[in-house]
Write a protein that holds these residues in place. Structure first.
Motif, PDB file in Angstrom:
ATOM      1  N   CYS A  81       3.486  -0.893  -1.626  1.00 10.91           N
ATOM      2  CA  CYS A  81       3.994  -1.604  -0.443  1.00 10.91           C
ATOM      3  C   CYS A  81       4.802  -0.682   0.471  1.00 10.91           C
ATOM      4  CB  CYS A  81       4.858  -2.783  -0.870  1.00 10.91           C
ATOM      5  SG  CYS A  81       3.959  -4.109  -1.686  1.00 10.91           S
ATOM      6  N   LEU A  82       5.475   0.291  -0.107  1.00  8.37           N
ATOM      7  CA  LEU A  82       6.280   1.233   0.664  1.00  8.37           C
ATOM      8  C   LEU A  82       5.402   2.216   1.426  1.00  8.37           C
ATOM      9  CD1 LEU A  82       9.270   2.152   1.159  1.00  8.37           C
ATOM     10  CD2 LEU A  82       8.988   3.696  -0.796  1.00  8.37           C
ATOM     11  N   PHE A  83       4.380   2.773   0.720  1.00 10.40           N
ATOM     12  CA  PHE A  83       3.544   3.813   1.324  1.00 10.40           C
ATOM     13  C   PHE A  83       2.434   3.242   2.204  1.00 10.40           C
ATOM     14  CE2 PHE A  83       4.274   6.309  -2.891  1.00 10.40           C
ATOM     15  CZ  PHE A  83       5.549   6.664  -2.492  1.00 10.40           C
ATOM     16  N   ARG A  84       1.837   2.128   1.780  1.00 11.23           N
ATOM     17  CA  ARG A  84       0.679   1.576   2.487  1.00 11.23           C
ATOM     18  C   ARG A  84       0.805   0.062   2.679  1.00 11.23           C
ATOM     19  NH1 ARG A  84      -3.883   4.668   3.078  1.00 11.23           N
ATOM     20  NH2 ARG A  84      -4.316   3.006   4.587  1.00 11.23           N
ATOM     21  N   PRO A  85       1.812  -0.388   3.420  1.00  9.80           N
ATOM     22  CA  PRO A  85       1.964  -1.830   3.625  1.00  9.80           C
ATOM     23  C   PRO A  85       0.776  -2.444   4.351  1.00  9.80           C
ATOM     24  CG  PRO A  85       3.394  -0.576   5.114  1.00  9.80           C
ATOM     25  CD  PRO A  85       2.854   0.394   4.122  1.00  9.80           C
ATOM     26  N   ASP A  86       0.012  -1.605   5.049  1.00  6.75           N
ATOM     27  CA  ASP A  86      -1.175  -2.106   5.754  1.00  6.75           C
ATOM     28  C   ASP A  86      -2.239  -2.635   4.800  1.00  6.75           C
ATOM     29  OD1 ASP A  86      -1.308   0.783   5.080  1.00  6.75           O
ATOM     30  OD2 ASP A  86      -3.364   0.657   5.839  1.00  6.75           O
ATOM     31  N   LYS A  87      -2.152  -2.262   3.519  1.00  2.85           N
ATOM     32  CA  LYS A  87      -3.157  -2.671   2.530  1.00  2.85           C
ATOM     33  C   LYS A  87      -2.807  -3.984   1.832  1.00  2.85           C
ATOM     34  CE  LYS A  87      -6.040   0.845   2.759  1.00  2.85           C
ATOM     35  NZ  LYS A  87      -7.446   0.615   3.191  1.00  2.85           N
ATOM     36  N   ILE A  88      -1.578  -4.478   2.009  1.00  3.62           N
ATOM     37  CA  ILE A  88      -1.090  -5.613   1.213  1.00  3.62           C
ATOM     38  C   ILE A  88      -0.767  -6.813   2.106  1.00  3.62           C
ATOM     39  CG2 ILE A  88       0.613  -6.360  -0.478  1.00  3.62           C
ATOM     40  CD1 ILE A  88      -1.255  -4.025  -1.389  1.00  3.62           C
TER      41      ILE A  88
END
Length: 316
Positions: free
Chosen positions: A111-118
């Motif tokens: 969630c920190l590195f890739r919030p766009d995925k979640i």
């Protein structure tokens, strides 16, 4: 259970075993230590019956997924990299995320590195604890609890594996999975001994059958515990690698669920309920504390967890 499909997917340079069932929006389940995709067996069946595509991998180093030999192949970047590649391989831009224990820690990194995925995150047992810019993670734990804290005892490659081998795979798994101790485990020097649970019951609790335990034992006897232990051995390296994210907040919508008997819950109770958690996870929408439930709440209170997951992700 026979309807759960299994396949191997190439992700981020390794072969990852995935269990899945259902069609619809994807719910990605991340297990903890010492667990496997199998920890989510109840949720896979429940969510898939309610219009979701449940996907539960064996994480790097576990079960039927590859276990690279180098300790430093288990950093948060490696594991999040595996998961981003897995999400991409599923042909979607975003997934719902559900995670427990070490899976929860990895979930926070994702969630920190890739919030766009979640789309949204249902986190079990381990809240987001922001990086302390002054003290490395293991050093901080050693200062608080001493050298015999289980995390400190896990640090030296090969040593804990040898101690676990002395008592046997079945003993280790039974001991950890049945613990209801609320304090962080402190292990006696030089031996696993009674391990996490000096009050280990003679019979398994109702939520864990002998067949369930046998599945875990079969897989860990094949792989040993090294892969899972290597996650702990990267705590300090993760601290170094994530310096650029110091002070960052988790922006995805979150529901947090813990058992009241979860180990360590009492230590972070004020943080969780007193505003500190909400400060660093501003879209924390709900905190659930399950009465009389311990650490492995996805298995012990399986139906309740499945209902909480569905209630939350239906909003999005």
């Amino acid at each position: 259970m026979e309807d759960i499909k299994h396949r191997t997917i190439k992700v981020n340079g390794i072969n990852m075993h995935v269990a899945e069932k259902g069609q619809g929006p994807i719910v990605l389940f991340l297990h903890g230590f010492p667990e496997l995709w199998y920890s989510w067996r109840h949720q896979i069946l429940s969510l898939s019956s309610q219009g979701y595509h449940a996907v539960a991998p064996d994480l790097r180093g576990y079960g039927d997924t590859d276990a690279p030999p180098s300790v430093t192949s288990y950093t948060c970047f490696h594991i999040v990299g595996d998961l981003v590649a897995l999400i991409d391989s599923l042909g979607v831009d975003q997934v719902f995320l559900v995670a427990h224990d070490w899976g929860a820690i990895i979930g926070w990194y994702l969630c920190l590195f890739r919030p766009d995925k979640i789309k949204a995150y249902v986190c079990l047992s381990v809240p987001y604890l922001p990086r302390n810019p002054k003290v490395k993670t293991v050093d901080s734990m050693r200062e608080l609890y001493g050298d015999d804290l289980y995390i400190c005892r896990f640090q030296e490659p090969g040593k804990m594996e040898a101690e676990m081998a002395e008592v046997g795979t079945a003993y280790v798994l039974r001991n950890i999975l049945t613990t209801r101790k609320t304090d962080p485990p402190v292990l006696p020097k030089g031996e696993f001994g009674t391990g996490f649970n000096p009050d280990m019951p003679e019979t398994l609790p109702s939520w864990l059958t002998e067949d369930d335990l046998a599945y875990y034992v079969t897989k860990f006897e094949k792989t040993s515990f090294t892969g899972g232990l290597n996650y702990y051995r990267n705590f300090n390296l993760n601290w170094e690698l994530t310096a650029a994210w110091s002070g960052m907040k988790i922006k995805v919508p979150v529901k947090f669920i813990t058992g009241e008997l979860n180990m360590g819950y009492n230590l972070v109770k004020d943080y969780i309920h007193g505003g500190g958690f909400k400060e660093v996870v501003p879209n924390l929408e709900e905190v659930i504390v399950q009465k009389g439930v311990a650490h492995f709440n996805n298995q012990e209170a399986a139906e309740d967890i499945s209902n909480h997951i569905c209630d939350f992700i239906r909003k999005f």
